[in-house]
Scaffold this motif. Sequence first.
Motif, PDB file in Angstrom:
ATOM      1  N   GLU A  57       5.032  -5.369  14.782  1.00  0.00           N
ATOM      2  CA  GLU A  57       4.330  -4.186  14.273  1.00  0.00           C
ATOM      3  C   GLU A  57       3.988  -4.292  12.789  1.00  0.00           C
ATOM      4  OE1 GLU A  57       8.803  -3.261  14.195  1.00  0.00           O
ATOM      5  OE2 GLU A  57       7.418  -4.188  15.610  1.00  0.00           O
ATOM      6  N   GLY A  58       4.520  -5.295  12.105  1.00  0.00           N
ATOM      7  CA  GLY A  58       4.257  -5.443  10.679  1.00  0.00           C
ATOM      8  C   GLY A  58       3.126  -6.389  10.334  1.00  0.00           C
ATOM      9  N   ILE A  59       2.630  -7.130  11.301  1.00  0.00           N
ATOM     10  CA  ILE A  59       1.647  -8.168  10.979  1.00  0.00           C
ATOM     11  C   ILE A  59       0.351  -7.579  10.404  1.00  0.00           C
ATOM     12  CG2 ILE A  59       0.626  -8.422  13.300  1.00  0.00           C
ATOM     13  CD1 ILE A  59       1.481 -11.304  10.893  1.00  0.00           C
ATOM     14  N   VAL A  60      -0.145  -6.509  10.968  1.00  0.00           N
ATOM     15  CA  VAL A  60      -1.406  -5.925  10.479  1.00  0.00           C
ATOM     16  C   VAL A  60      -1.242  -5.307   9.088  1.00  0.00           C
ATOM     17  CG1 VAL A  60      -3.167  -4.162  10.912  1.00  0.00           C
ATOM     18  CG2 VAL A  60      -2.412  -5.643  12.771  1.00  0.00           C
ATOM     19  N   PRO A  61      -0.262  -4.421   8.862  1.00  0.00           N
ATOM     20  CA  PRO A  61      -0.157  -3.854   7.510  1.00  0.00           C
ATOM     21  C   PRO A  61       0.177  -4.885   6.428  1.00  0.00           C
ATOM     22  CG  PRO A  61       1.585  -2.974   8.934  1.00  0.00           C
ATOM     23  CD  PRO A  61       0.689  -3.800   9.781  1.00  0.00           C
ATOM     24  N   VAL A  62       1.017  -5.868   6.754  1.00  0.00           N
ATOM     25  CA  VAL A  62       1.396  -6.870   5.751  1.00  0.00           C
ATOM     26  C   VAL A  62       0.214  -7.759   5.397  1.00  0.00           C
ATOM     27  CG1 VAL A  62       2.814  -8.917   5.346  1.00  0.00           C
ATOM     28  CG2 VAL A  62       3.861  -6.861   6.295  1.00  0.00           C
ATOM     29  N   LEU A  63      -0.474  -8.299   6.410  1.00  0.00           N
ATOM     30  CA  LEU A  63      -1.616  -9.173   6.114  1.00  0.00           C
ATOM     31  C   LEU A  63      -2.747  -8.414   5.431  1.00  0.00           C
ATOM     32  CD1 LEU A  63      -1.876 -11.585   9.172  1.00  0.00           C
ATOM     33  CD2 LEU A  63      -0.553 -11.810   7.071  1.00  0.00           C
ATOM     34  N   SER A  64      -2.911  -7.164   5.803  1.00  0.00           N
ATOM     35  CA  SER A  64      -3.937  -6.328   5.181  1.00  0.00           C
ATOM     36  C   SER A  64      -3.637  -6.137   3.691  1.00  0.00           C
ATOM     37  CB  SER A  64      -3.965  -4.984   5.898  1.00  0.00           C
ATOM     38  OG  SER A  64      -5.164  -4.342   5.707  1.00  0.00           O
ATOM     39  N   ALA A  65      -2.388  -5.881   3.381  1.00  0.00           N
ATOM     40  CA  ALA A  65      -1.997  -5.675   1.979  1.00  0.00           C
ATOM     41  C   ALA A  65      -2.077  -6.978   1.185  1.00  0.00           C
ATOM     42  CB  ALA A  65      -0.585  -5.100   1.911  1.00  0.00           C
ATOM     43  N   LEU A  66      -1.634  -8.073   1.786  1.00  0.00           N
ATOM     44  CA  LEU A  66      -1.648  -9.356   1.068  1.00  0.00           C
ATOM     45  C   LEU A  66      -3.061  -9.888   0.845  1.00  0.00           C
ATOM     46  CD1 LEU A  66       1.375 -11.150   2.753  1.00  0.00           C
ATOM     47  CD2 LEU A  66       1.229 -10.382   0.379  1.00  0.00           C
ATOM     48  N   LYS A  67      -3.994  -9.454   1.660  1.00  0.00           N
ATOM     49  CA  LYS A  67      -5.375  -9.920   1.517  1.00  0.00           C
ATOM     50  C   LYS A  67      -5.983  -9.451   0.204  1.00  0.00           C
ATOM     51  CE  LYS A  67      -9.798 -10.044   3.953  1.00  0.00           C
ATOM     52  NZ  LYS A  67     -10.538  -9.629   5.148  1.00  0.00           N
ATOM     53  N   THR A  68      -5.599  -8.255  -0.227  1.00  0.00           N
ATOM     54  CA  THR A  68      -6.203  -7.682  -1.431  1.00  0.00           C
ATOM     55  C   THR A  68      -5.224  -7.513  -2.589  1.00  0.00           C
ATOM     56  OG1 THR A  68      -5.787  -5.462  -0.576  1.00  0.00           O
ATOM     57  CG2 THR A  68      -7.947  -6.438  -0.103  1.00  0.00           C
ATOM     58  N   ALA A  69      -3.962  -7.902  -2.404  1.00  0.00           N
ATOM     59  CA  ALA A  69      -2.964  -7.722  -3.472  1.00  0.00           C
ATOM     60  C   ALA A  69      -3.323  -8.563  -4.694  1.00  0.00           C
ATOM     61  CB  ALA A  69      -1.585  -8.100  -2.965  1.00  0.00           C
ATOM     62  N   PRO A  70      -3.412  -7.929  -5.866  1.00  0.00           N
ATOM     63  CA  PRO A  70      -3.758  -8.681  -7.078  1.00  0.00           C
ATOM     64  C   PRO A  70      -2.736  -9.790  -7.349  1.00  0.00           C
ATOM     65  CG  PRO A  70      -3.793  -6.313  -7.483  1.00  0.00           C
ATOM     66  CD  PRO A  70      -3.207  -6.512  -6.131  1.00  0.00           C
ATOM     67  N   GLY A  71      -3.251 -10.972  -7.640  1.00  0.00           N
ATOM     68  CA  GLY A  71      -2.382 -12.103  -7.926  1.00  0.00           C
ATOM     69  C   GLY A  71      -1.965 -12.885  -6.686  1.00  0.00           C
TER      70      GLY A  71
END
Length: 173
Positions: A35-49
């Motif tokens: 259940e964490g794959i979508v929110p985590v990858l979504s956040a890491l795609k745009t996370a600065p740095g």
Amino acid sequence: MKETIQSFLKDKFSHFISKEEEILTNLPTFFLKPEGIVPVLSALKTAPGIELNYLNDLTAIDWLGKKAPRFEVCYLLRSGNKSSTKVQFRVALEEDEQVPSIISIFKGANWPEREVYDLFGIRFAGHPRMDRLIMPDNFQGHPLRKDYPLEGFGQDYLVEDLLTIHLKEDMEA
């Protein structure tokens, strides 16, 4: 980069981390709950740095008899901005479990998800077209599973169909 991603995950998504396991690889690897794959990858795609904005590969591993749960879906991501940054995420699944599709984040996940379904039998919840990609539609089973018999499940009908088709073509020519 590993430390940056590790602290990012622990700060914002610690509830999605399934385990912390060191594996022998030169890739930083993180284990997530399905259940964490979508929110985590979504956040890491745009996370600065961090900006893991390119899906390099998506595949699976069948650990039959060696590990539980049996399957792991592996996502290899990299940053288009920093070509040397590659990170792997793994999601462990039992035989009949599903993992959410990541097509909403990476459009290029469409065919790799279908390939994993076709060859391993792992379903991706929310995928718009979860059907076979490589094997014929009438093929039985999933050939990259470790328990798939080398001879197949009596699938002579596939060969017979091909022979019949080619014999007709040869006779007409």
